[in-house]
Scaffold this motif. Structure first.
Motif, PDB file in Angstrom:
ATOM      1  N   CYS A 159       0.467  -1.448   0.236  1.00  5.72           N
ATOM      2  CA  CYS A 159      -0.453  -0.193   0.123  1.00  5.72           C
ATOM      3  C   CYS A 159       1.063   1.232  -0.085  1.00  5.72           C
ATOM      4  O   CYS A 159       0.555   2.047  -0.928  1.00  5.72           O
ATOM      5  N   VAL A 160       1.854   0.868   0.495  1.00 11.21           N
ATOM      6  CA  VAL A 160       3.061   1.812   1.207  1.00 11.21           C
ATOM      7  C   VAL A 160       3.639   2.400  -0.223  1.00 11.21           C
ATOM      8  O   VAL A 160       3.668   3.640  -1.588  1.00 11.21           O
ATOM      9  N   HIS A 161       4.082   1.502  -1.394  1.00  6.18           N
ATOM     10  CA  HIS A 161       4.211   1.920  -2.960  1.00  6.18           C
ATOM     11  C   HIS A 161       3.662   1.858  -3.239  1.00  6.18           C
ATOM     12  O   HIS A 161       3.625   2.978  -4.142  1.00  6.18           O
ATOM     13  N   GLU A 162       2.706   1.463  -3.439  1.00  2.00           N
ATOM     14  CA  GLU A 162       1.451   2.255  -4.475  1.00  2.00           C
ATOM     15  C   GLU A 162       1.426   2.991  -3.565  1.00  2.00           C
ATOM     16  O   GLU A 162       1.246   4.244  -5.126  1.00  2.00           O
ATOM     17  N   LEU A 163       0.695   3.764  -2.996  1.00  3.89           N
ATOM     18  CA  LEU A 163       0.559   5.550  -2.673  1.00  3.89           C
ATOM     19  C   LEU A 163       1.649   6.171  -3.333  1.00  3.89           C
ATOM     20  O   LEU A 163       1.869   7.267  -3.529  1.00  3.89           O
ATOM     21  N   SER A 164       3.183   5.858  -2.836  1.00  7.49           N
ATOM     22  CA  SER A 164       4.401   5.976  -3.199  1.00  7.49           C
ATOM     23  C   SER A 164       4.324   7.075  -4.396  1.00  7.49           C
ATOM     24  O   SER A 164       4.665   7.354  -5.385  1.00  7.49           O
ATOM     25  N   ARG A 165       4.149   5.548  -5.581  1.00  9.73           N
ATOM     26  CA  ARG A 165       3.946   5.791  -6.615  1.00  9.73           C
ATOM     27  C   ARG A 165       2.975   7.340  -7.202  1.00  9.73           C
ATOM     28  O   ARG A 165       3.005   7.768  -8.346  1.00  9.73           O
ATOM     29  N   ASN A 166       1.840   7.447  -6.426  1.00  6.86           N
ATOM     30  CA  ASN A 166       0.542   8.223  -7.309  1.00  6.86           C
ATOM     31  C   ASN A 166       0.956   9.577  -6.268  1.00  6.86           C
ATOM     32  O   ASN A 166       0.365  10.601  -6.459  1.00  6.86           O
ATOM     33  N   LEU A 167       2.218   9.915  -6.072  1.00  2.00           N
ATOM     34  CA  LEU A 167       2.792  11.046  -4.800  1.00  2.00           C
ATOM     35  C   LEU A 167       1.479  11.276  -3.942  1.00  2.00           C
ATOM     36  O   LEU A 167       1.444  12.684  -4.045  1.00  2.00           O
ATOM     37  N   VAL A 168       1.087  10.202  -2.958  1.00  2.79           N
ATOM     38  CA  VAL A 168       1.183  10.745  -1.939  1.00  2.79           C
ATOM     39  C   VAL A 168       1.942  11.279  -1.214  1.00  2.79           C
ATOM     40  O   VAL A 168       3.128  10.987  -1.144  1.00  2.79           O
TER      41      VAL A 168
END
Length: 196
Positions: A159-168
């Motif tokens: 979840c952290v990697h996915e949200l980081s890729r979306n610039l959260v």
């Protein structure tokens, strides 16, 4: 003409020798004892070893400490399956031969005697016994940001990697993780480490 004898002047000609500020581990601990045996008495019989270990770790977090697997055997070489769980502050500090960047480091280890032993019965159920239920250190009331208790689970890490890729932003990632699991002990530092 005789030369006068050469004398060292104090605090001027002496070479500056800087001693590193090393913190020695406390070997002499005060007589302090906390008994946590009652947390592990009402244990259910589990068929899977990992489920039993996860239950023990959750009970340890409720009590205010973290556990690690000290010994384990999966039944190789005609031995029975067993595991030994201990407090993360158990054992003794092993000094490294390599020089560290920071010389003023200390250790969390203080030879905590807490031990649990899990083994499989003939009915293929895992049984748990308390070898020693006492701790020789104070237990934490809040394990927020603790290195073991706050470790990200694989689903949280994804979840952290996915949200980081979306610039959260990291603070929003942390609030999302806390919303999914209110019992999470993760801190911002662990979010930044996962993003790296």
């Amino acid at each position: 003409m005789a030369e006068p004898p050469f004398e060292l002047k104090p605090n001027i000609d002496e070479p500056d020798i800087v001693q590193p500020n090393v913190v020695e581990p406390d070997i002499e601990q005060p007589n302090f004892s906390v008994n946590t045996t009652n947390y592990f008495f009402n244990c259910e019989k589990y068929k899977v070893r990992d489920e039993m270990i996860e239950w023990c770790k959750k009970e340890a977090v409720k009590a205010g400490f973290t556990m690690v697997i000290e010994k384990s055997n999966s039944g190789s070489y005609r031995r029975k399956n067993y595991f030994v769980l201990g407090c993360s502050r158990g054992g003794a500090y092993k000094e490294r031969t390599r020089k560290l960047k920071k010389e003023d480091t200390a250790t969390r280890k203080n030879a905590c005697p807490f031990r649990l032993r899990g083994y499989f019965l003939a009915s293929q159920e895992c049984n748990l016994s308390v070898v020693c239920g006492e701790h020789n250190h104070e237990l934490s009331k809040n394990l927020e940001g603790h290195t073991l208790a706050g470790r990200l689970k694989p689903a949280e890490n994804e979840c952290v990697h996915e949200l980081s890729r979306n610039l959260v932003a990291p603070k929003n990632i942390l609030s999302t993780l806390k919303g999914q699991n209110p019992e999470s002990k993760t801190s911002m530092k662990q979010i930044y480490n996962a993003r790296q």
